[in-house]
Design a protein around this motif. Structure first.
Motif, PDB file in Angstrom:
ATOM      1  N   GLU A 262       8.285   7.929  -7.768  1.00  0.00           N
ATOM      2  CA  GLU A 262       9.164   8.270  -6.716  1.00  0.00           C
ATOM      3  C   GLU A 262      10.533   8.015  -7.059  1.00  0.00           C
ATOM      4  O   GLU A 262      10.844   6.989  -7.658  1.00  0.00           O
ATOM      5  CB  GLU A 262       9.010   7.146  -5.390  1.00  0.00           C
TER       6      GLU A 262
ATOM      7  N   THR B 156      10.649   2.423  -1.678  1.00  0.00           N
ATOM      8  CA  THR B 156      11.042   1.863  -0.527  1.00  0.00           C
ATOM      9  C   THR B 156       9.741   0.975  -0.215  1.00  0.00           C
ATOM     10  O   THR B 156       9.273   0.720  -1.165  1.00  0.00           O
ATOM     11  CB  THR B 156      10.924   3.326   0.512  1.00  0.00           C
ATOM     12  N   ALA B 157       9.822   0.606   0.971  1.00  0.00           N
ATOM     13  CA  ALA B 157       8.872  -0.346   1.517  1.00  0.00           C
ATOM     14  C   ALA B 157       7.443   0.044   1.365  1.00  0.00           C
ATOM     15  O   ALA B 157       6.458  -0.605   1.252  1.00  0.00           O
ATOM     16  CB  ALA B 157       9.077  -0.977   2.817  1.00  0.00           C
ATOM     17  N   THR B 158       7.406   1.555   1.459  1.00  0.00           N
ATOM     18  CA  THR B 158       6.118   2.168   1.545  1.00  0.00           C
ATOM     19  C   THR B 158       5.622   2.705   0.043  1.00  0.00           C
ATOM     20  O   THR B 158       4.802   3.436   0.072  1.00  0.00           O
ATOM     21  CB  THR B 158       5.948   3.311   2.726  1.00  0.00           C
ATOM     22  N   THR B 159       6.620   2.281  -1.005  1.00  0.00           N
ATOM     23  CA  THR B 159       6.279   3.125  -2.108  1.00  0.00           C
ATOM     24  C   THR B 159       5.082   2.722  -2.797  1.00  0.00           C
ATOM     25  O   THR B 159       4.465   1.436  -2.723  1.00  0.00           O
ATOM     26  CB  THR B 159       7.316   2.627  -3.146  1.00  0.00           C
ATOM     27  N   VAL B 160       4.188   3.578  -3.292  1.00  0.00           N
ATOM     28  CA  VAL B 160       3.035   3.132  -4.256  1.00  0.00           C
ATOM     29  C   VAL B 160       3.323   2.897  -5.657  1.00  0.00           C
ATOM     30  O   VAL B 160       3.851   3.624  -6.368  1.00  0.00           O
ATOM     31  CB  VAL B 160       2.007   4.416  -4.078  1.00  0.00           C
TER      32      VAL B 160
ATOM     33  N   THR C 116       6.282   3.698 -10.555  1.00  0.00           N
ATOM     34  CA  THR C 116       6.395   4.491  -9.848  1.00  0.00           C
ATOM     35  C   THR C 116       7.118   5.703  -9.903  1.00  0.00           C
ATOM     36  O   THR C 116       8.105   5.750 -10.875  1.00  0.00           O
ATOM     37  CB  THR C 116       6.814   4.113  -8.281  1.00  0.00           C
TER      38      THR C 116
END
Length: 476
Positions: free
Chosen positions: A353, A357-361, A351
């Motif tokens: 980012e 986080t829990a929503t990381t792609v 990733t």
């Protein structure tokens, strides 16, 4: 000495020599294209670091004298060119001593690579190619007849490959004895091929027939290599057909192809030429005395060194794919003493980012040969060897198999190392490298016929857990 050469084996020797030259070409080419990321000066397991604590007597190699990536590349490409020249017939166009020198150089050059290749070169077919190449030094060229002793030594090599593999199976996994191993093998083998899905879905009774036929091919047929013609040719033909079946069902680098080529040492070349309407090589002249002496010396050496693999074959603690000397001469072989019932794959993702986080792609890296995207049909790569993909299979079995190299592999993904990325099929970060990389363990299975029709997917995968937590480069 009239007994020294075998009449009627000219075509067989031609197939042997050209086939081995082609496989050496593939091996050198794979080394040239993959070494920088694997064992280069900045590779995952660098050659200079390895040679710092491994003496020449344990790993004879030209790279003890000098190593640089440029020198290794020149060495590998030179081996590729020499292999291509021998494949094109150069060894038959020069005097006998020069032909022998060509084969000796091929063997020595590849030995130098294997002996510094570490984990990446720890496969049995490396030793098999080296042993076959050493014997090819003494096989002569078009100026002499094929030496009987060397043909017998090659048959002895094929025997050890086949019989050793058969014994390790009977002594290993119970599924070989109850004929059920092929219920799982086509799905769980290291690198499935484009037909593996179809082989896996053959009826179970046919799988049992496959397994029984394998036992016959490896435990009974090899003895036929030492019988008079035409029985030796029949035995060799059965081995060739069996190996072609394995070629069709999976990717095993050049293991099957070396065995196929070596089996021609037992094939009557004259009969083969008549059967397939092929031209016979021109009659060869007599062998010089110095050549006969070298062949006799090589035969004596192999006979002495055969004590260790022969003892291993008879041992209840039989070991497979082991070299008893640093020159990889007269080794022991075997494969798949145990069979995995389930397939586990390590899927590597990244990733960009800054903080996961829990929503990381997360985006997945694609490998050339090993299963990844479920909709991608496995490809055929053998006899080319994808070393990283093979070791990723071992990583899926146990993290211990990847302890040496997986951390350096992830580090090179995080730095966007071009040599490492060239080993992959798909890099999801073509611009800047990712900020974090993680690895997850999945259980893979082939889809059913119905699932394939409905989804177009060849695989179904189920997440099992974390293999490596999100990892980033340490800050300076």
């Amino acid at each position: 000495m009239e007994w020294f050469t075998a009449g009627g084996y000219g075509l067989s020797r031609l197939v042997l020599q050209r086939g081995l030259a082609a496989l050496y070409l593939v091996a050198f080419l794979a080394a040239a294209l993959q070494f920088r990321a694997l064992i280069g000066a900045r590779g995952m397991l660098p050659v200079p670091r390895y040679l710092a604590y491994v003496p020449w007597r344990r790993a004879p190699s030209v790279f003890h004298v000098h190593y640089s990536d440029r020198f290794f590349a020149a060495w590998s490409w030179s081996g590729t060119l020499l292999s291509a020249a021998v494949l094109a017939g150069a060894a038959d166009a020069v005097p006998l001593w020069a032909a022998m020198a060509m084969w000796a150089l091929l063997w020595a050059m590849y030995l130098s690579i294997v002996n510094v290749g570490q984990t990446w070169y720890s496969f049995g077919w490396e030793s098999l190619l080296l042993e076959a190449g050493f014997l090819a030094v003494f096989l002569g060229n078009a100026r002499t007849g094929a030496p009987v002793l060397v043909l017998w030594l090659m048959r002895w090599l094929v025997f050890r490959v086949e019989f050793g593999a058969g014994l390790i199976k009977l002594r290993g996994d119970p599924c070989w004895r109850d004929l059920t191993c092929l219920y799982y093998h086509h799905e769980t083998q290291p690198m499935p091929g484009p037909l593996s899905w179809f082989f896996h879905h053959l009826p179970k009774p046919l799988h049992r027939v496959e397994t029984a036929a394998n036992h016959v091919a490896q435990l009974v047929v090899p003895f036929g290599l030492f019988t008079p013609q035409p029985y030796a040719s029949v035995a060799a033909g059965l081995i060739i057909v069996t190996q072609l079946w394995l070629v069709a069902s999976g990717n095993f680098a050049w293991l099957n192809w070396v065995t196929i080529v070596l089996a021609f040492s037992a094939v009557d070349g004259s009969a083969m030429a008549q059967l397939f309407s092929l031209p016979q090589p021109a009659p060869a002249g007599g062998a010089p005395l110095w050549y006969e002496a070298l062949v006799l010396a090589a035969t004596a050496l192999v006979a002495v060194l055969s004590w260790w693999p022969a003892r291993n074959l008879l041992s209840r603690q039989q070991r497979m794919n082991m070299s008893f000397n640093a020159f990889h001469l007269v080794n022991t072989y075997g494969a798949f003493g145990s069979i995995n019932r389930s397939r586990y794959e390590v899927v590597v993702e990244g990733t960009d980012e800054p903080v996961p986080t829990a929503t990381t792609v997360w985006r997945e890296y694609g490998f050339k040969g090993k299963p990844g995207a479920v909709g991608r049909l496995p490809r055929q790569y053998a006899p080319y060897h994808l070393r990283l993909d093979w070791l990723m299979w071992f990583a899926g079995i146990s993290p211990g198999y990847a302890r040496e190299w997986f951390g350096p592999f992830v580090e090179r993904l995080l730095t966007g190392d071009p040599a490492t990325l060239r080993l992959l099929r798909h890099n999801p970060f073509p611009g800047d490298p990712p900020t974090h990389v993680r690895a997850r363990l999945y259980r893979y299975r082939f889809t059913t016929w119905r699932e394939l029709r409905e989804t177009g997917a060849w695989w179904h995968r189920t997440l099992q857990g974390e293999f490596l937590p999100p990892t980033r480069l340490s800050r300076p």
